[in-house]
Design a protein around this motif. Structure first.
Motif, PDB file in Angstrom:
ATOM      1  N   CYS A  99      40.439  28.104  38.394  1.00  0.00           N
ATOM      2  CA  CYS A  99      39.595  28.561  39.497  1.00  0.00           C
ATOM      3  C   CYS A  99      40.338  28.683  40.830  1.00  0.00           C
ATOM      4  O   CYS A  99      39.990  29.525  41.658  1.00  0.00           O
ATOM      5  N   ALA A 100      41.364  27.841  41.075  1.00  0.00           N
ATOM      6  CA  ALA A 100      42.017  27.806  42.392  1.00  0.00           C
ATOM      7  C   ALA A 100      42.572  29.157  42.838  1.00  0.00           C
ATOM      8  O   ALA A 100      42.258  29.620  43.944  1.00  0.00           O
ATOM      9  N   PRO A 101      43.402  29.840  42.035  1.00  0.00           N
ATOM     10  CA  PRO A 101      43.917  31.139  42.495  1.00  0.00           C
ATOM     11  C   PRO A 101      42.835  32.191  42.667  1.00  0.00           C
ATOM     12  O   PRO A 101      42.921  33.044  43.553  1.00  0.00           O
ATOM     13  N   TRP A 102      41.798  32.120  41.846  1.00  0.00           N
ATOM     14  CA  TRP A 102      40.721  33.098  41.973  1.00  0.00           C
ATOM     15  C   TRP A 102      39.890  32.857  43.225  1.00  0.00           C
ATOM     16  O   TRP A 102      39.449  33.809  43.880  1.00  0.00           O
ATOM     17  N   VAL A 103      39.665  31.606  43.569  1.00  0.00           N
ATOM     18  CA  VAL A 103      38.953  31.298  44.819  1.00  0.00           C
ATOM     19  C   VAL A 103      39.768  31.780  46.016  1.00  0.00           C
ATOM     20  O   VAL A 103      39.218  32.323  46.984  1.00  0.00           O
ATOM     21  N   HIS A 104      41.076  31.605  45.945  1.00  0.00           N
ATOM     22  CA  HIS A 104      41.960  32.078  47.026  1.00  0.00           C
ATOM     23  C   HIS A 104      41.856  33.594  47.184  1.00  0.00           C
ATOM     24  O   HIS A 104      41.738  34.110  48.303  1.00  0.00           O
ATOM     25  N   LYS A 105      41.886  34.318  46.059  1.00  0.00           N
ATOM     26  CA  LYS A 105      41.752  35.771  46.119  1.00  0.00           C
ATOM     27  C   LYS A 105      40.397  36.171  46.688  1.00  0.00           C
ATOM     28  O   LYS A 105      40.299  37.127  47.472  1.00  0.00           O
ATOM     29  N   ALA A 106      39.356  35.458  46.298  1.00  0.00           N
ATOM     30  CA  ALA A 106      38.007  35.776  46.779  1.00  0.00           C
ATOM     31  C   ALA A 106      37.911  35.607  48.290  1.00  0.00           C
ATOM     32  O   ALA A 106      37.195  36.354  48.960  1.00  0.00           O
ATOM     33  N   LYS A 107      38.616  34.631  48.833  1.00  0.00           N
ATOM     34  CA  LYS A 107      38.586  34.397  50.282  1.00  0.00           C
ATOM     35  C   LYS A 107      39.396  35.449  51.038  1.00  0.00           C
ATOM     36  O   LYS A 107      39.028  35.844  52.146  1.00  0.00           O
ATOM     37  N   GLU A 108      40.501  35.891  50.432  1.00  0.00           N
ATOM     38  CA  GLU A 108      41.416  36.788  51.132  1.00  0.00           C
ATOM     39  C   GLU A 108      41.005  38.255  51.050  1.00  0.00           C
ATOM     40  O   GLU A 108      41.198  39.008  52.005  1.00  0.00           O
ATOM     41  N   LEU A 109      40.440  38.668  49.915  1.00  0.00           N
ATOM     42  CA  LEU A 109      40.134  40.084  49.695  1.00  0.00           C
ATOM     43  C   LEU A 109      38.718  40.430  50.141  1.00  0.00           C
ATOM     44  O   LEU A 109      37.832  39.578  50.140  1.00  0.00           O
ATOM     45  N   ARG A 110      38.533  41.693  50.491  1.00  0.00           N
ATOM     46  CA  ARG A 110      37.185  42.185  50.770  1.00  0.00           C
ATOM     47  C   ARG A 110      36.411  42.329  49.466  1.00  0.00           C
ATOM     48  O   ARG A 110      36.991  42.303  48.380  1.00  0.00           O
ATOM     49  N   LYS A 111      35.111  42.497  49.571  1.00  0.00           N
ATOM     50  CA  LYS A 111      34.253  42.486  48.384  1.00  0.00           C
ATOM     51  C   LYS A 111      34.671  43.527  47.360  1.00  0.00           C
ATOM     52  O   LYS A 111      34.814  43.219  46.170  1.00  0.00           O
ATOM     53  N   GLU A 112      34.860  44.776  47.792  1.00  0.00           N
ATOM     54  CA  GLU A 112      35.219  45.831  46.855  1.00  0.00           C
ATOM     55  C   GLU A 112      36.607  45.607  46.274  1.00  0.00           C
ATOM     56  O   GLU A 112      36.851  45.873  45.081  1.00  0.00           O
ATOM     57  N   GLU A 113      37.529  45.125  47.089  1.00  0.00           N
ATOM     58  CA  GLU A 113      38.880  44.848  46.594  1.00  0.00           C
ATOM     59  C   GLU A 113      38.864  43.735  45.554  1.00  0.00           C
ATOM     60  O   GLU A 113      39.560  43.814  44.537  1.00  0.00           O
ATOM     61  N   PHE A 114      38.070  42.703  45.815  1.00  0.00           N
ATOM     62  CA  PHE A 114      37.995  41.592  44.866  1.00  0.00           C
ATOM     63  C   PHE A 114      37.339  42.036  43.560  1.00  0.00           C
ATOM     64  O   PHE A 114      37.783  41.635  42.472  1.00  0.00           O
ATOM     65  N   LYS A 115      36.328  42.860  43.658  1.00  0.00           N
ATOM     66  CA  LYS A 115      35.670  43.370  42.445  1.00  0.00           C
ATOM     67  C   LYS A 115      36.655  44.177  41.606  1.00  0.00           C
ATOM     68  O   LYS A 115      36.679  44.055  40.370  1.00  0.00           O
ATOM     69  N   ARG A 116      37.479  45.003  42.250  1.00  0.00           N
ATOM     70  CA  ARG A 116      38.484  45.775  41.512  1.00  0.00           C
ATOM     71  C   ARG A 116      39.515  44.855  40.872  1.00  0.00           C
ATOM     72  O   ARG A 116      39.980  45.107  39.752  1.00  0.00           O
ATOM     73  N   GLU A 117      39.873  43.778  41.574  1.00  0.00           N
ATOM     74  CA  GLU A 117      40.831  42.822  41.022  1.00  0.00           C
ATOM     75  C   GLU A 117      40.281  42.158  39.766  1.00  0.00           C
ATOM     76  O   GLU A 117      40.995  41.982  38.776  1.00  0.00           O
ATOM     77  N   VAL A 118      39.012  41.794  39.788  1.00  0.00           N
ATOM     78  CA  VAL A 118      38.374  41.181  38.616  1.00  0.00           C
ATOM     79  C   VAL A 118      38.291  42.185  37.469  1.00  0.00           C
ATOM     80  O   VAL A 118      38.607  41.864  36.313  1.00  0.00           O
ATOM     81  N   ASP A 119      37.874  43.409  37.769  1.00  0.00           N
ATOM     82  CA  ASP A 119      37.773  44.438  36.732  1.00  0.00           C
ATOM     83  C   ASP A 119      39.131  44.727  36.103  1.00  0.00           C
ATOM     84  O   ASP A 119      39.239  44.918  34.885  1.00  0.00           O
TER      85      ASP A 119
END
Length: 242
Positions: free
Chosen positions: A130-150
């Motif tokens: 969870c740690a790296p994903w929480v970091h990405k969620a904090k740093e990226l905008r919503k659409e950018e984070f959604k693309r990263e997950v996809d």
């Protein structure tokens, strides 16, 4: 044995638990309070979703909807979320699958990004880091984070794209093709032609911006010299020498 096994479906008991009326009243009141708050305080919507998801899970587990003479949990959600029950199910999933992430960090991330984190948690199961994903969620905008997950889930690039058509004369075609070939050699053959074209355009814009800066500096310099010449007044010694 048959009678006992019929009491379980997919690991969940279908026997109604004993209704804790006092606790049910408290939880239902808390849910109504949060929902009412969301209608007036948009800022709080991403701060109280963790608490709301926790209470919804407790309502489902304790079957607190029976206190209001409702027939099912779905009917309870339909009453509390008349526009759409989808968000309620998202909040339930967040509470159930993101147990490793501290509540404070979930509040900082927001419920829309937490919803995307659930997809990763479901995919990775016990190996969910969870740690790296929480970091990405904090740093990226919503659409950018959604693309990263996809991209992580599918292994494919999911950035929005468009097909653009150009009309080129045959005399221009060789120049364009040559430019794309050279860009591909410099950037790597694995890059798309669209990426090569983007880099060519970016290089042009950078050169144009540099020329514009030089032009402005030259204009300011000429204006400064003109002003100095216009304001120059000969000294008395110069006038006497004449």
């Amino acid at each position: 044995m048959i009678g006992w096994t019929n009491l379980w479906i997919d690991g969940r008991t279908v026997v109604s638990p004993e209704l804790n009326r006092q606790r049910a009243l408290i939880v239902l009141e808390k849910i109504d309070e949060i929902l009412a708050w969301e209608q007036t305080k948009e800022h709080e919507r991403d701060e109280r979703f963790v608490e709301l998801g926790q209470y919804l899970c407790e309502v489902r587990a304790g079957q607190y909807w029976r206190l209001e003479n409702l027939k099912s949990f779905d009917e309870f959600l339909e009453k509390r979320f008349p526009e759409s029950r989808r968000k309620a199910y998202y909040l339930l999933a967040i509470h159930e699958h993101l147990t490793r992430i501290p509540k404070r960090q979930l509040r900082e991330v927001g419920w829309t990004k937490a919803r995307e984190l659930v997809k990763v948690a479901r995919r990775d199961g016990s190996e969910f880091d969870c740690a790296p994903w929480v970091h990405k969620a904090k740093e990226l905008r919503k659409e950018e984070f959604k693309r990263e997950v996809d991209r992580y889930l599918t292994g494919k690039e999911t950035e929005p794209w468009e097909i653009i058509y150009f009309k080129l004369y045959k005399s221009q075609l060789s120049v364009v093709e040559r430019a794309l070939e050279i860009a591909a050699l410099m950037l790597g053959s694995d890059k798309s032609r669209g990426y090569s074209l983007e880099m060519i355009c970016a290089d042009f814009l950078a050169g144009a911006a540099l020329e514009a800066d030089n032009f402005l500096q030259g204009t300011e310099c000429s204006a400064s010299i003109g002003c100095s010449a216009a304001t120059y007044e000969p000294s008395d010694s110069t006038q006497e020498a004449k």
